[in-house]
Design an enzyme around this catalytic site. Structure first.
Site, short mmCIF file in Angstrom:
data_model
loop_
_atom_site.label_atom_id
_atom_site.label_comp_id
_atom_site.label_asym_id
_atom_site.label_seq_id
_atom_site.Cartn_x
_atom_site.Cartn_y
_atom_site.Cartn_z
N CYS A 183 46.86 -2.17 17.41
CA CYS A 183 46.12 -1.06 16.80
C CYS A 183 46.99 -0.12 15.96
CB CYS A 183 45.42 -0.21 17.87
SG CYS A 183 44.73 -1.16 19.25
N CYS A 222 47.27 0.04 11.95
CA CYS A 222 46.23 0.65 11.11
C CYS A 222 46.02 2.12 11.44
CB CYS A 222 44.90 -0.09 11.28
SG CYS A 222 44.94 -1.74 10.57
N HIS A 223 46.14 2.47 12.73
CA HIS A 223 45.76 3.84 13.14
C HIS A 223 46.95 4.77 13.31
CE1 HIS A 223 41.59 2.53 13.76
NE2 HIS A 223 42.11 1.42 14.24
N MET A 242 37.27 -2.87 10.21
CA MET A 242 37.83 -3.01 11.57
C MET A 242 37.46 -4.40 12.09
SD MET A 242 38.87 -1.51 14.59
CE MET A 242 38.66 -2.00 16.31
N HIS A 261 49.85 0.87 0.82
CA HIS A 261 49.98 -0.26 1.75
C HIS A 261 50.78 -1.38 1.08
CE1 HIS A 261 48.92 -2.29 5.44
NE2 HIS A 261 48.55 -3.35 4.74
N HIS A 304 43.30 -4.85 -0.83
CA HIS A 304 44.36 -5.43 0.01
C HIS A 304 44.91 -6.66 -0.70
CE1 HIS A 304 46.60 -7.12 3.33
NE2 HIS A 304 46.42 -6.01 4.02
FE1 DHE Z 1 50.44 -7.05 7.15
C1 DHE Z 1 52.28 -7.56 4.30
C2 DHE Z 1 51.29 -3.79 7.09
C3 DHE Z 1 48.22 -6.49 9.68
C4 DHE Z 1 50.09 -10.40 7.62
N1 DHE Z 1 51.56 -5.89 5.89
C5 DHE Z 1 52.23 -6.28 4.77
C6 DHE Z 1 52.88 -5.14 4.18
C7 DHE Z 1 52.61 -4.08 4.98
C8 DHE Z 1 51.78 -4.54 6.06
C9 DHE Z 1 53.09 -2.66 4.79
C10 DHE Z 1 53.72 -5.15 2.91
C11 DHE Z 1 55.15 -5.49 3.20
C12 DHE Z 1 56.00 -5.58 1.94
O1 DHE Z 1 55.57 -6.18 0.95
O2 DHE Z 1 57.13 -5.05 1.93
N2 DHE Z 1 49.81 -5.42 8.17
C13 DHE Z 1 50.31 -4.18 8.00
C14 DHE Z 1 49.65 -3.27 8.88
O3 DHE Z 1 49.93 -2.07 9.04
C15 DHE Z 1 48.51 -3.99 9.47
C16 DHE Z 1 47.25 -3.56 8.73
C17 DHE Z 1 48.22 -3.72 10.89
C18 DHE Z 1 49.27 -4.08 11.87
O4 DHE Z 1 49.07 -3.81 13.03
O5 DHE Z 1 50.29 -4.62 11.49
C19 DHE Z 1 48.86 -5.42 9.12
N3 DHE Z 1 49.33 -8.25 8.43
C20 DHE Z 1 48.51 -7.81 9.40
C21 DHE Z 1 47.96 -8.91 10.16
O6 DHE Z 1 47.19 -8.82 11.17
C22 DHE Z 1 48.41 -10.16 9.53
C23 DHE Z 1 47.20 -10.85 8.90
C24 DHE Z 1 49.03 -11.16 10.50
C25 DHE Z 1 50.35 -10.81 11.07
O7 DHE Z 1 51.24 -11.64 10.92
O8 DHE Z 1 50.50 -9.75 11.67
C26 DHE Z 1 49.36 -9.61 8.47
N4 DHE Z 1 51.05 -8.67 6.14
C27 DHE Z 1 50.83 -9.96 6.53
C28 DHE Z 1 51.47 -10.84 5.57
C29 DHE Z 1 52.09 -10.03 4.61
C30 DHE Z 1 51.82 -8.67 4.99
C31 DHE Z 1 51.41 -12.36 5.61
C32 DHE Z 1 52.91 -10.47 3.39
C33 DHE Z 1 52.04 -10.74 2.23
C34 DHE Z 1 52.84 -11.24 1.05
O9 DHE Z 1 52.43 -12.26 0.48
O10 DHE Z 1 53.85 -10.62 0.72
#
Ligand code: DHE
Length: 559
Positions: A60, A63-64, A101, A337, A379
């Site tokens: 959680c 996001c929160h 959500m 983000h 996103h």
């Molecule tokens: Fe991500 C990128 C934050 C949930 C998979 N994610 C990013 C980035 C941020 C971020 C800030 C950019 C990084 C950068 O480019 O320097 N992600 C967050 C969260 O805060 C969020 C919403 C909630 C959390 O609890 O983390 C979140 N993200 C997820 C997932 O649930 C995902 C689907 C599965 C996982 O692995 O946790 C996920 N996020 C990804 C991926 C990227 C990503 C695969 C990179 C994308 C790319 O092509 O560069």
């Protein structure tokens, strides 16, 4: 196991550290105190509270926020959650909402959801700080640079290796993109969020959600971790120095908690400098938790673009003299983000998701170029760059909160009438999308919708022919890749997530992610030209794969 490595792993055991912090906030915590609890709210036993704190961190907080002040997700301080009440909170967590959500009824038990509903009505605990001393104590140089191979000791085509996050096993798989075989699996922090590749293409930098940062050297016979450090309790972003003369010299890592970024030696991960991001927002109000969201490295100057989520400010950090660090602070919108370069790599486009905008920063001028209004909660991942048949160079994003793909003009020099406007919005097969993708050699634009509560939509991808986008009513194809993976029935929804091209740009890889480490997952490789499934990579070691990062494309920021 070497004693040193074991110590790092213990330090890096983040969920445990955090749950302890939640159970008994450390005295050294310096952030503002938690908000007051309502007079008589629900209570939990110490054990259930610690377990709920651990789940909150894992599922959680991203996001929160750790302090529950809200960002991509709503504010969850007791003043708000008590108004919603236990039963409504349980419903929201179980089934998700149209606002983006996701549902958790396939991952969390009824008891866990009930405990979380109670936990959220209790005051938020403040996790401890993590400063330079802690970083230095956590730093372990497993192999000094002088003792590493002096040439590549394997026959793998490193340019076509994919670094794949195995989210719930706390590992990264290095998959040989030519043979589709797992080349090696390395033990990392919990739920590595992204992998980035050094300017030389030799090192893969991986950052765990728990702040553990590992440096993987691909010149050994098998991928090998040569350095480790812990950047904080929660982190999502990392990059390296890519400008000429600084190749592989520095790395930069952003943390969610504590809110800060650190500059490290690029080949050893030795912590060199730490900068707090606490401060005022674009509205001029103090925020105790301005988290570091995406970071990207310029190819044209010694500079990182560092996006601060809660303040809505974009930092352009000049790393040419880190003792006299220069930061340009660009005001944009909340909450920043993820994002990526335009095709020229002059402009960086980043989702300000709660404002339904994409902020565009001109890194040549060091200024905001535009704030583009989009559909709800953009996103993009890193977005998708292509030449639109009608509008010239464009960049695309999909949306968490709307079933569309927004296409934005990115060429103010030759196509000024289209620059920084949504020139076209096309249908995605569902909302709750996370990533779009294309490749300069491809004619396809792909979008997923993995967080959609409808399993059919979560398991499918939309694909447009870029040439068709010039027609008044472009027709997409929707592919059910979860069905193609043929995993059988699983308790967890089979979510198809994150398209990534191979080096040649003729295959696109998607993860089929059940979100549950005891259930099978897969990677589906689609032939880009025919849009047919070419391979399904299944292996018991492939536990909950999510992000995939092709070495060549990631090193050069090709997307
Ligand atoms: Fe991500 C990128 C934050 C949930 C998979 N994610 C990013 C980035 C941020 C971020 C800030 C950019 C990084 C950068 O480019 O320097 N992600 C967050 C969260 O805060 C969020 C919403 C909630 C959390 O609890 O983390 C979140 N993200 C997820 C997932 O649930 C995902 C689907 C599965 C996982 O692995 O946790 C996920 N996020 C990804 C991926 C990227 C990503 C695969 C990179 C994308 C790319 O092509 O560069």
């Amino acid at each position: 196991m070497q004693k040193g490595i074991r110590n790092v792993l213990m330090l890096a055991s983040l969920p445990l550290a955090i749950s302890l912090a939640f159970a008994a906030p450390a005295e050294k915590a310096a952030a503002p105190a938690a908000s007051a609890a309502p007079a008589a709210g629900p209570t939990l036993s110490a054990e259930d509270k610690a377990a709920a704190g651990k789940t909150y961190f894992e599922r959680c907080a991203g996001c929160h926020g750790m302090l529950r002040k809200g960002a991509t997700g709503k504010n969850l301080e007791p003043a708000n959650t008590a108004k919603l009440g236990t039963s409504r909170l349980e419903k929201i967590m179980s089934y998700g909402t149209e606002g983006g959500m996701p549902n958790f009824d396939d991952i969390l038990s009824k008891k866990e959801i009930a405990n979380m509903a109670a936990y959220l009505q209790m005051p938020a605990d403040v996790p401890p700080e993590w400063g330079m001393k802690d970083m230095k104590a956590s730093w372990k140089l497993h192999v000094p640079v002088a003792q590493r191979p002096t040439k590549q000791m394997n026959n793998v085509n490193l340019k076509n290796v994919f670094a794949v996050t195995l989210r719930d096993s706390g590992e990264v798989a290095l998959i040989d993109g030519d043979t589709k075989q797992i080349w090696g699996i390395v033990k990392t922090g919990y739920a590595v969020h992204i992998s980035r590749v050094s300017a030389s293409g030799r090192y893969v930098h991986v950052i765990g959600r728990d702040g553990r940062y590992d440096l993987i050297d691909m010149w050994y016979e098998k991928p090998t971790i040569v350095a480790t450090m812990k950047a904080g309790y929660e982190a999502r972003s990392v990059d390296t120095s890519k400008y000429k003369g600084f190749e592989d010299k520095y790395a930069v890592v952003g943390s969610y908690w504590p809110p800060q970024y650190a500059i490290l030696d690029g080949e050893t991960l030795e912590p060199l400098k730490l900068i707090s991001t606490r401060g005022v927002t674009v509205d001029g109000e103090y925020h105790p938790e301005p988290r570091v969201a995406s970071i990207v490295s310029s190819h044209d100057k010694p500079e990182w673009v560092i996006n601060i989520k809660e303040t809505g400010m974009i930092k352009l950090v000049d790393y040419s003299d880190i003792n006299n660090l220069k930061e340009v602070t660009v005001n944009s919108a909340k909450f920043l983000h993820d994002g990526g370069w335009d095709a020229s790599k002059r402009y960086f486009l980043v989702a300000a998701n709660a404002s339904n905008k994409v902020a565009v920063v001109d890194t040549k001028e060091g200024k905001l170029a535009a704030l583009v209004d989009t559909a709800k909660i953009p996103h993009p991942g890193r977005g998708a760059n292509f030449n639109h048949p009608k509008y010239g160079p464009v960049w695309a994003t999909s949306h968490l909160g709307a079933d569309v793909i927004s296409i934005i003009g990115t060429d103010p020099a030759k196509n000024p009438q289209h620059a920084w406007k949504v020139v076209q919005e096309v249908k995605n097969h569902g909302a709750n999308s996370l990533f779009v993708k294309t490749h300069p050699k491809s004619k396809n634009l792909w979008a997923d919708a993995p967080l959609n509560p409808d399993p059919k939509l979560a398991g499918s991808v939309t694909v447009y022919n870029i040439d068709d986008l010039g027609n008044p009513d472009p027709k997409p194809q929707v592919l059910d890749l979860a069905a193609a993976a043929n995993l059988g029935k699983t308790k967890g929804i089979q979510r198809v997530v994150h398209g990534e091209y191979n080096e040649k740009g003729d295959e696109v890889w998607f993860s089929v992610w059940t979100g549950n480490k005891t259930e099978p997952s897969a990677i589906v490789v689609v032939d880009d030209k025919t849009r047919t499934v070419k391979n399904v990579i299944k292996d018991p070691r492939l536990v909950t794969p999510t992000g995939k990062f092709n070495v060549y494309n990631t090193q050069r920021d090709i997307y």
